[in-house]
Design a protein around this motif. Structure first.
Motif, PDB file in Angstrom:
ATOM      1  N   TYR A  57      47.510  95.485  64.276  1.00  0.00           N
ATOM      2  CA  TYR A  57      46.715  94.463  64.925  1.00  0.00           C
ATOM      3  C   TYR A  57      45.314  94.251  64.040  1.00  0.00           C
ATOM      4  O   TYR A  57      44.749  92.919  63.932  1.00  0.00           O
ATOM      5  N   THR A  58      44.777  95.298  63.655  1.00  0.00           N
ATOM      6  CA  THR A  58      43.550  95.264  63.320  1.00  0.00           C
ATOM      7  C   THR A  58      43.694  94.698  61.815  1.00  0.00           C
ATOM      8  O   THR A  58      42.795  93.827  61.295  1.00  0.00           O
ATOM      9  N   ALA A  59      44.624  94.879  61.029  1.00  0.00           N
ATOM     10  CA  ALA A  59      44.766  94.265  59.598  1.00  0.00           C
ATOM     11  C   ALA A  59      44.846  92.777  59.697  1.00  0.00           C
ATOM     12  O   ALA A  59      44.584  92.106  58.804  1.00  0.00           O
ATOM     13  N   ILE A  60      45.655  92.498  60.772  1.00  0.00           N
ATOM     14  CA  ILE A  60      45.720  90.898  60.922  1.00  0.00           C
ATOM     15  C   ILE A  60      44.371  90.123  61.221  1.00  0.00           C
ATOM     16  O   ILE A  60      44.013  89.255  60.480  1.00  0.00           O
ATOM     17  N   VAL A  61      43.871  90.722  62.286  1.00  0.00           N
ATOM     18  CA  VAL A  61      42.848  89.758  63.037  1.00  0.00           C
ATOM     19  C   VAL A  61      41.679  89.917  61.923  1.00  0.00           C
ATOM     20  O   VAL A  61      40.958  88.993  61.595  1.00  0.00           O
ATOM     21  N   SER A  62      41.192  91.174  61.484  1.00  0.00           N
ATOM     22  CA  SER A  62      39.973  91.348  60.718  1.00  0.00           C
ATOM     23  C   SER A  62      40.181  90.830  59.639  1.00  0.00           C
ATOM     24  O   SER A  62      39.255  90.057  59.053  1.00  0.00           O
ATOM     25  N   SER A  63      41.129  90.742  58.805  1.00  0.00           N
ATOM     26  CA  SER A  63      41.164  90.231  57.493  1.00  0.00           C
ATOM     27  C   SER A  63      41.086  88.669  57.535  1.00  0.00           C
ATOM     28  O   SER A  63      40.713  87.903  56.835  1.00  0.00           O
ATOM     29  N   ILE A  64      41.817  88.098  58.692  1.00  0.00           N
ATOM     30  CA  ILE A  64      41.408  86.616  58.789  1.00  0.00           C
ATOM     31  C   ILE A  64      39.954  86.308  58.593  1.00  0.00           C
ATOM     32  O   ILE A  64      39.457  85.280  58.516  1.00  0.00           O
ATOM     33  N   PHE A  65      39.633  86.848  59.885  1.00  0.00           N
ATOM     34  CA  PHE A  65      37.932  86.459  60.422  1.00  0.00           C
ATOM     35  C   PHE A  65      36.995  87.076  59.319  1.00  0.00           C
ATOM     36  O   PHE A  65      36.045  86.250  59.285  1.00  0.00           O
ATOM     37  N   GLY A  66      37.349  87.985  58.697  1.00  0.00           N
ATOM     38  CA  GLY A  66      36.419  88.626  57.875  1.00  0.00           C
ATOM     39  C   GLY A  66      36.260  87.958  56.641  1.00  0.00           C
ATOM     40  O   GLY A  66      35.129  87.501  56.076  1.00  0.00           O
ATOM     41  N   SER A  67      37.400  87.303  56.102  1.00  0.00           N
ATOM     42  CA  SER A  67      37.262  86.534  54.978  1.00  0.00           C
ATOM     43  C   SER A  67      36.814  84.844  55.414  1.00  0.00           C
ATOM     44  O   SER A  67      36.349  84.421  54.488  1.00  0.00           O
ATOM     45  N   ALA A  68      37.005  84.492  56.511  1.00  0.00           N
ATOM     46  CA  ALA A  68      36.565  83.395  56.806  1.00  0.00           C
ATOM     47  C   ALA A  68      35.040  83.309  56.915  1.00  0.00           C
ATOM     48  O   ALA A  68      34.328  82.226  56.705  1.00  0.00           O
ATOM     49  N   PHE A  69      34.528  84.149  57.328  1.00  0.00           N
ATOM     50  CA  PHE A  69      32.962  84.132  57.655  1.00  0.00           C
ATOM     51  C   PHE A  69      32.172  85.096  56.790  1.00  0.00           C
ATOM     52  O   PHE A  69      31.093  84.794  56.771  1.00  0.00           O
ATOM     53  N   GLY A  70      32.669  85.784  55.810  1.00  0.00           N
ATOM     54  CA  GLY A  70      31.919  86.761  54.957  1.00  0.00           C
ATOM     55  C   GLY A  70      31.357  86.072  53.823  1.00  0.00           C
ATOM     56  O   GLY A  70      31.852  84.937  53.384  1.00  0.00           O
ATOM     57  N   SER A  71      30.610  86.687  53.156  1.00  0.00           N
ATOM     58  CA  SER A  71      30.004  86.035  51.796  1.00  0.00           C
ATOM     59  C   SER A  71      31.095  86.147  50.576  1.00  0.00           C
ATOM     60  O   SER A  71      31.177  85.137  49.899  1.00  0.00           O
ATOM     61  N   SER A  72      32.089  87.339  50.391  1.00  0.00           N
ATOM     62  CA  SER A  72      32.791  87.403  49.209  1.00  0.00           C
ATOM     63  C   SER A  72      33.963  86.572  49.409  1.00  0.00           C
ATOM     64  O   SER A  72      34.482  86.705  50.496  1.00  0.00           O
ATOM     65  N   LYS A  73      34.330  86.015  48.171  1.00  0.00           N
ATOM     66  CA  LYS A  73      35.671  85.391  48.232  1.00  0.00           C
ATOM     67  C   LYS A  73      36.828  86.364  47.977  1.00  0.00           C
ATOM     68  O   LYS A  73      37.958  86.117  48.483  1.00  0.00           O
ATOM     69  N   HIS A  74      36.437  87.500  47.675  1.00  0.00           N
ATOM     70  CA  HIS A  74      37.652  88.495  47.378  1.00  0.00           C
ATOM     71  C   HIS A  74      37.872  89.620  48.238  1.00  0.00           C
ATOM     72  O   HIS A  74      38.637  90.423  48.367  1.00  0.00           O
ATOM     73  N   LEU A  75      36.709  89.839  48.962  1.00  0.00           N
ATOM     74  CA  LEU A  75      36.745  91.018  50.107  1.00  0.00           C
ATOM     75  C   LEU A  75      37.813  90.913  51.059  1.00  0.00           C
ATOM     76  O   LEU A  75      37.959  89.886  51.607  1.00  0.00           O
ATOM     77  N   VAL A  76      38.526  91.875  51.367  1.00  0.00           N
ATOM     78  CA  VAL A  76      39.669  91.856  52.096  1.00  0.00           C
ATOM     79  C   VAL A  76      39.232  92.917  53.343  1.00  0.00           C
ATOM     80  O   VAL A  76      39.013  94.137  53.067  1.00  0.00           O
ATOM     81  N   THR A  77      39.126  92.509  54.514  1.00  0.00           N
ATOM     82  CA  THR A  77      38.738  93.259  55.669  1.00  0.00           C
ATOM     83  C   THR A  77      39.750  93.849  56.488  1.00  0.00           C
ATOM     84  O   THR A  77      40.934  93.256  56.485  1.00  0.00           O
ATOM     85  N   GLY A  78      39.716  95.160  56.881  1.00  0.00           N
ATOM     86  CA  GLY A  78      40.798  95.806  57.598  1.00  0.00           C
ATOM     87  C   GLY A  78      40.513  97.408  58.060  1.00  0.00           C
ATOM     88  O   GLY A  78      39.495  97.789  57.725  1.00  0.00           O
ATOM     89  N   PRO A  79      41.627  98.117  58.462  1.00  0.00           N
ATOM     90  CA  PRO A  79      41.170  99.384  58.803  1.00  0.00           C
ATOM     91  C   PRO A  79      40.933 100.248  57.322  1.00  0.00           C
ATOM     92  O   PRO A  79      41.411  99.801  56.233  1.00  0.00           O
ATOM     93  N   THR A  80      39.931 101.120  57.298  1.00  0.00           N
ATOM     94  CA  THR A  80      39.683 101.794  56.219  1.00  0.00           C
ATOM     95  C   THR A  80      39.596 103.265  56.703  1.00  0.00           C
ATOM     96  O   THR A  80      39.554 103.710  57.839  1.00  0.00           O
ATOM     97  N   ASN A  81      39.704 104.288  55.569  1.00  0.00           N
ATOM     98  CA  ASN A  81      39.851 105.855  55.836  1.00  0.00           C
ATOM     99  C   ASN A  81      38.608 106.298  56.744  1.00  0.00           C
ATOM    100  O   ASN A  81      38.528 106.914  57.618  1.00  0.00           O
ATOM    101  N   ALA A  82      37.515 105.723  55.861  1.00  0.00           N
ATOM    102  CA  ALA A  82      36.214 106.339  56.376  1.00  0.00           C
ATOM    103  C   ALA A  82      35.887 105.996  57.843  1.00  0.00           C
ATOM    104  O   ALA A  82      35.490 106.820  58.610  1.00  0.00           O
TER     105      ALA A  82
END
Length: 609
Positions: A57-82
């Motif tokens: 769920y987190t990978a789906i929603v955060s990657s869509i909206f993180g890419s839509a509103f963020g500054s970077s064209k290549h950053l992929v948002t989602g679950p991370t280990n840290a």
């Protein structure tokens, strides 16, 4: 670019300028990212102590909206280990409660709200207070904790309420119950690790994590290993992330707020670090404040779709960039692809063995320990500020029961060490010396043992209250060492009222000894500050602070020339030569303590600045 009022939405600009030929490249990159993101997201959910479904769920929603509103064209948002490790630490004491997941989604909302607030009030530069050494120390400690936390899973040793136990307690339990190890589970986990490592050696673009899970699934189906104690993920619903209102509760918010602060900071550090790393090659300009807003909006929206906090993923972002992504649409498409997989292929996920997900996590945990970076930091000095901050943060991450305290410890320590390093006020001392063709050079002095006519004091850097005492002490030791002092301030970036008072004390002390102080090379903004502080009145001389050192020395030389009897000197027919000769004549009796043979200073060790 307008960051206020949310009038600037980067994805709109992308759509307006999008070209048809971009789509195939973005789609290929998105498919590659999704292949890696699916097993990773499920594995990271286990680190957070939640059902793997929430990782998807987190990978789906955060990657869509993180890419839509963020500054970077290549950053992929989602679950991370840290971030998942921080989530586990913050939620450990609450996972047994009936409202545990409501608290988790509330924490996601708080993380997003804090991050968006940072962006709105433009705190992009504040992220610099989290030093690189703190991040290296935290990630190394996180790698150790993650690896230790997955031992019971890869060994298939059951621990009651394991999500609520500190990692060290889980480790103790595993070591004291090592005889309960399921060899089939261990074999499958090790097989996954071998496959991932082998794929990396063959080709970095191979989806090693996915292959490392599919092959063990075939083995389990063929030999019925699920009947021999190998634990599987279980049923995952074939559904998109459902919309649910976040349960706002002051008591619950107060319990998770400290963890939310730490997650919001580390999440932004991750996102900005990854964005800048990729932009150094892609040449895209990164707006830290816009990225803050993008990450914040992503987490706020995700909290209403049963997601835990997310951030920029280095692995998935690097894959996205190196597989030809052209625009932010690739990150959005990766989320859509994962949603399609979840919707149509979820039934097959129930065969995924937990030990294999643990194997994926162990490989990731090892990669978190950046050995080269650790060596380079230690190489600078085992007891310097960076090394100490890294070591303390790493140990705090491993040993402290709450990871958010480990982050705060590292940040506070790095700031303290920074202040310790900057409470010194570096000054350099010079006297005029003769160069070629009677031009004036400067000779640097380490000490001033005897009095001279003219002493140049070079100040530099940020002069603030923390360094004022050190500056005052150094200047006080020079008050009787010259008749005329020139404070050269071209390298002074800023100063505050405490430093101004220290300068006034020095000027008054010099005046009492019958000397004079002049100032040169001042920047316009600092010049205004000096005038407002009436420092020109304190000096009691006609001195324009913005004059360069050469200009000021020229005026001094001309003044000397008017008051002295001309001396015989070759080539004195130019103003420059007269200037050089008379200025040097004024300091010809000087011996600054550096020359044991008592020759005039300007005959020794001259160097041009």
């Amino acid at each position: 670019m307008n960051l206020t009022g949310f009038r600037y939405i980067p994805v709109i600009s992308t759509i307006k300028n999008y070209k048809k030929e971009y789509f195939v490249k973005d789609l290929i990159a998105a498919l590659t990212v999704a292949v890696v993101a699916i097993p990773q997201s499920m594995a990271y959910a286990l680190i957070a102590g939640v059902n793997p479904l929430y990782g998807l769920y987190t990978a789906i929603v955060s990657s869509i909206f993180g890419s839509a509103f963020g500054s970077s064209k290549h950053l992929v948002t989602g679950p991370t280990n840290a971030i998942c490790l921080l989530v586990a630490g913050s939620m450990r004491n609450y996972m047994g409660l009936d409202n545990a997941y409501q608290m988790l989604f509330l924490m996601t909302f708080l993380v997003g709200t804090l991050q968006m607030l940072y962006g709105i009030i433009k705190l992009g530069k504040v992220i610099n207070f989290v030093s690189h050494s703190v991040i290296v120390g935290f990630t190394a400690g996180a790698g150790v904790l993650i690896a230790l936390g997955q031992l019971n899973t890869i060994l298939s040793i059951s621990i009651k309420n394991s999500a609520q136990l500190p990692t060290m307690e889980k480790l103790y339990y595993v070591l004291t119950h090592i005889n309960q190890t399921n060899l089939y589970a261990l074999g499958l986990g090790l097989l996954t690790i071998v496959i991932i490592v082998t794929c990396k050696k063959i080709n970095k673009n191979l989806p090693g994590a996915l292959i490392g899970i599919i092959i063990p699934i075939l083995i389990i189906v063929m030999f019925g290993l699920d009947q021999k104690g190998v634990k599987l993920t279980g049923v995952i619903p074939s559904s998109l992330p459902p919309f649910r209102m976040v349960q706002f509760n002051f008591d619950a918010a107060s319990k998770v707020f400290s963890g939310a602060i730490a997650i919001s900071v580390i999440g932004l550090v991750e996102a900005i670090s990854i964005s800048k790393s990729i932009s150094s090659t892609s040449r895209q300009k990164i707006d830290a404040n816009q990225e803050f807003i993008g990450q914040g909006l992503s987490n706020i929206i995700s909290s209403f779709f049963q997601c835990f906090p997310a951030s920029g993923s280095f692995t998935r972002s690097a894959i996205n960039y190196h597989n030809g992504a052209v625009s932010r649409l690739s990150g959005i498409l990766s989320g859509v692809v994962i949603a399609i997989v979840l919707l149509f292929f979820a039934p097959y996920a129930r065969y995924i063995p937990n030990p294999c997900l643990a194997g994926v996590i162990l490989v990731t945990a090892y990669s978190l320990i950046d050995q080269e970076e650790i060596k380079s930091i230690i190489k600078l000095g085992k007891l310097n500020s960076d090394s100490l901050a890294m070591a303390v943060t790493c140990l705090a991450t491993i040993l402290l029961p709450d990871l958010d305290y480990a982050i705060y410890t590292g940040i506070v320590l790095s700031i303290i060490l920074y202040l310790k390093d900057t409470n010194k006020s570096p000054i350099k001392l010079f006297i005029p010396s003769q160069g070629r063709d009677l031009k004036i050079n400067r000779q640097e002095l380490m000490v001033v043992d005897e009095k001279t006519d003219l002493l140049i004091i070079q100040l530099e850097g940020h002069l603030y209250f923390g360094s004022a005492y050190d500056l005052e002490q150094k200047l006080d030791s020079l008050v009787d060492k010259a008749n005329l002092y020139i404070l050269e301030m071209k390298n002074v970036i800023s100063l505050d009222v405490t430093v101004l008072n220290a300068l006034k004390v020095f000027i008054k002390a010099v005046n009492r000894f019958g000397g004079k102080v002049m100032i040169c090379g001042v920047r316009p903004e600092i010049n205004l500050l000096l005038l407002k502080a009436n420092l020109d009145t304190e000096l009691g001389v006609d001195n324009k602070f913005t004059l360069s050192e050469d200009e000021l020395l020229k005026l001094i030389a001309l003044d000397i020339e008017k008051t002295r009897v001309p001396f015989p000197c070759e080539n004195t027919n130019t103003e420059t030569n007269n200037f050089a000769y008379h200025l040097l004549q004024s300091v010809s009796n000087f011996n600054g303590g550096n020359n044991s043979d008592k020759k005039p200073a300007y005959f020794e060790n001259t160097s041009t600045n």
